[in-house]
Design a protein around this motif. Sequence first.
Motif, short mmCIF file in Angstrom:
data_model
loop_
_atom_site.label_atom_id
_atom_site.label_comp_id
_atom_site.label_asym_id
_atom_site.label_seq_id
_atom_site.Cartn_x
_atom_site.Cartn_y
_atom_site.Cartn_z
N GLU A 85 -42.79 -27.93 -59.35
CA GLU A 85 -41.42 -28.67 -60.35
C GLU A 85 -40.56 -27.99 -60.24
O GLU A 85 -39.34 -28.65 -60.21
N MET A 86 -40.49 -26.32 -59.76
CA MET A 86 -39.67 -25.55 -59.63
C MET A 86 -38.80 -26.17 -58.06
O MET A 86 -37.33 -26.08 -58.30
N VAL A 87 -39.49 -26.08 -56.78
CA VAL A 87 -38.97 -27.07 -56.15
C VAL A 87 -38.30 -27.32 -56.20
O VAL A 87 -37.56 -28.56 -54.93
N ARG A 88 -38.92 -28.92 -56.71
CA ARG A 88 -38.48 -30.78 -56.98
C ARG A 88 -37.05 -29.49 -57.67
O ARG A 88 -35.54 -30.15 -57.53
N ALA A 89 -36.72 -29.40 -58.85
CA ALA A 89 -35.64 -29.04 -59.48
C ALA A 89 -33.95 -28.56 -58.63
O ALA A 89 -32.97 -28.38 -58.52
N HIS A 90 -35.16 -27.31 -57.55
CA HIS A 90 -34.16 -26.82 -56.39
C HIS A 90 -33.47 -28.47 -56.10
O HIS A 90 -32.62 -27.64 -55.33
N GLY A 91 -34.44 -28.85 -55.04
CA GLY A 91 -34.12 -29.61 -54.49
C GLY A 91 -33.27 -30.94 -55.13
O GLY A 91 -32.27 -31.58 -54.49
N ALA A 92 -32.91 -31.06 -56.69
CA ALA A 92 -32.10 -31.64 -57.41
C ALA A 92 -31.12 -30.84 -56.82
O ALA A 92 -29.53 -31.89 -56.85
#
Length: 136
Positions: A85-92
């Motif tokens: 989830e953290m990686v997805r948020a960073h991608g956003a």
Amino acid sequence: MPRTASPEAMCCSFCTKSQSEVGKLVAGPGVFICNECIDLCNQIIAQETEGGNGSSQPASRPEASETPPPLKAWETLSDDELLGEMVRAHGAHRNVDRAVGRHVAALRERGVSWARIGDALDMTRQSAWERFSGEE
């Protein structure tokens, strides 16, 4: 030279899926959201309004100065899932940063000063130039 997003470069600012991986990608001011994330948002809102706080009104939002409570969904995630989830948020975050960069490039093409851009972004002229000029 103008910088525009190519269709294959556009992706959801929330889940980071590309336009080709989702049914529909909706553009907002510097962000995109896919139909899958919209569906998830609708489910969350429906759960909140149906029984989460005992009324049909959404739960009140914390004041800007308050620290928001941790997301309850995170409590059920394993460490690996939360890392994902953290990686997805960073991608956003990267998608939003690219969108701001495109806005800055368009403003500079129009002759808008670094001082005015910096003021709008609540940073100094120098910081705006360093972050977005592409020069070192």
